[in-house]
Every structure is written in structure tokens, then in C-alpha cells.
Scaffold this active site. Structure first.
Site, PDB file in Angstrom:
ATOM      1  N   LYS A  83       0.834  -1.209   0.000  1.00  3.97           N
ATOM      2  CA  LYS A  83       0.000   0.000   0.000  1.00  3.97           C
ATOM      3  C   LYS A  83       0.865   1.254   0.000  1.00  3.97           C
ATOM      4  O   LYS A  83       0.644   2.178  -0.802  1.00  3.97           O
ATOM      5  CB  LYS A  83      -0.929   0.018   1.226  1.00  3.97           C
ATOM      6  CG  LYS A  83      -1.838   1.240   1.242  1.00  3.97           C
ATOM      7  CD  LYS A  83      -2.654   1.339   2.511  1.00  3.97           C
ATOM      8  CE  LYS A  83      -1.811   1.864   3.650  1.00  3.97           C
ATOM      9  NZ  LYS A  83      -2.605   2.169   4.858  1.00  3.97           N
ATOM     10  N   ASP A 101      -6.378   0.778   0.423  1.00  7.62           N
ATOM     11  CA  ASP A 101      -6.454   1.019   1.862  1.00  7.62           C
ATOM     12  C   ASP A 101      -7.718   0.357   2.402  1.00  7.62           C
ATOM     13  O   ASP A 101      -8.409  -0.370   1.684  1.00  7.62           O
ATOM     14  CB  ASP A 101      -6.428   2.526   2.157  1.00  7.62           C
ATOM     15  CG  ASP A 101      -7.743   3.193   1.794  1.00  7.62           C
ATOM     16  OD1 ASP A 101      -8.552   2.579   1.054  1.00  7.62           O
ATOM     17  OD2 ASP A 101      -7.987   4.321   2.256  1.00  7.62           O
TER      18      ASP A 101
END
Ligand code: SF4
Length: 176
Positions: A83, A101
Site C-alpha cells: 500500500k 487502503d
């Protein structure tokens, strides 16, 4: 990140910029989530702040570095996961990477875009594989907004959702 900061500057300035970055942000996720101006301020002493043109110098320093090399370099850094690496690439270097996310992950599962038990990393890999490069930024931002404002974790506002006709969760009462 030290590698990133070392491009086109001296060792002294690189070390200053790195130290400033670590002082300013507690985690690499904080770095990834930080607005670009805040990042630019944090690394200014390393000579890597915004230029007169407003284009961050570090962005231009990597123009000829292939996406995959940047990705591998970021992932090799301590504490940097998919991420964070994708956030740096997408937001700071304008590369076609799709960060997932908690909001994107939740919305993707609820909409049936990925299998129900997909983890965030698998979900990110699926988006990375299937979303056209020039749509990654917009889709990422829109899914986050949708997850924050409509498809909330605890009480999704399904009655107001523009995607309700497409959503397999309509009529389902579980939270994810
Ligand atoms: S209909 Fe409900 S669960 Fe489905 S995407 Fe919209 S807000 Fe989320």
C-alpha cells in the site's frame, strides 16, 4: 526512501532530508498519506523541495527509472508494504499503481469486485492487474470517497448509494 532521497543530491543533503523525514513522520504510512506540500517541506534541507516550477525535484529525478524498479526498491525498504509503495508511486511519482487502503478494500468486497475473503494485498494485486493505467488515480480516489462518505464500515448508507442496483449486498445485513 534513503535511496529515493539520494538521487541528484549530496550524501550530506540526503542524510539531512532522511533525518527530517523521519522526525516529521512517525511511520511510512504517514509519509504515504501526507500531502505533497508537507513532504516537500520535510525534505527541503536535502535540496528536494519543490522547484520554482512547482514540480517536485525528486519526481523528475526518476523519470527514466522503470516502474517495476521503483516498486522493488520501495518494497525492499523496512516497513514499506504494497500500500505504501503504491501510494508513493501513484501520488508522488505519477506512476500507474493502485493502493488499496481499508476503504477501497471494504468497498471492493461489498461490491463483489474481489472474492469475499480477499485480503488487502490480494485485492491490490487484482486492481493492479485489471484497472487501466489512466484510470487508477480516479478510481482509487473515488472508491476512498465512496467508502468514507457512503459505504461506511459500520453503517453503509445503502438507501442513498448510487451503486445500489449493482451491489450484491443489498438486502444483506452483515457489516462486510
Ligand atoms: S449499496 Fe450499500 S454496501 Fe453496496 S456499495 Fe452502496 S453503500 Fe456499499
Amino acid at each position: 526512501m534513503l535511496t529515493v532521497l539520494s538521487q541528484h543530491t549530496s550524501d550530506t543533503n540526503r542524510d539531512r532530508a532522511y533525518a527530517d523525514l523521519r522526525r516529521r513522520f512517525d511511520t511510512w504510512d504517514d509519509v504515504a498519506d501526507a500531502p505533497l506540500p508537507a513532504l516537500a517541506r520535510a525534505i527541503r534541507r536535502g535540496g528536494l523541495g519543490p522547484t520554482k516550477s512547482g514540480v517536485p525535484l525528486d519526481e523528475r529525478a526518476f523519470t527514466n527509472v522503470p516502474d517495476r524498479d521503483l516498486w522493488n526498491t520501495l518494497l525492499a525498504l523496512p516497513g514499506v508494504g504494497p500500500k505504501t509503495a503504491a501510494c508513493v508511486l501513484l501520488f508522488s511519482l505519477d506512476r500507474p499503481y493502485f493502493p488499496v487502503d481499508t476503504h477501497v478494500h471494504r468497498v471492493a468486497i461489498r461490491l463483489g469486485l474481489v472474492p469475499p475473503r480477499s485480503g488487502a494485498v490480494a485485492t491490490q494485486a487484482a486492481f493492479q492487474e485489471t484497472v487501466p493505467d489512466d484510470e487508477m488515480y480516479a478510481l482509487h480516489m473515488n472508491l476512498i470517497r465512496h467508502g468514507r462518505e457512503v459505504c461506511a464500515a459500520q453503517r453503509p448508507r445503502c438507501s442513498e448509494c448510487v451503486l445500489r442496483d449493482l451491489c450484491p449486498r443489498i438486502g444483506v445485513t452483515t457489516s462486510r
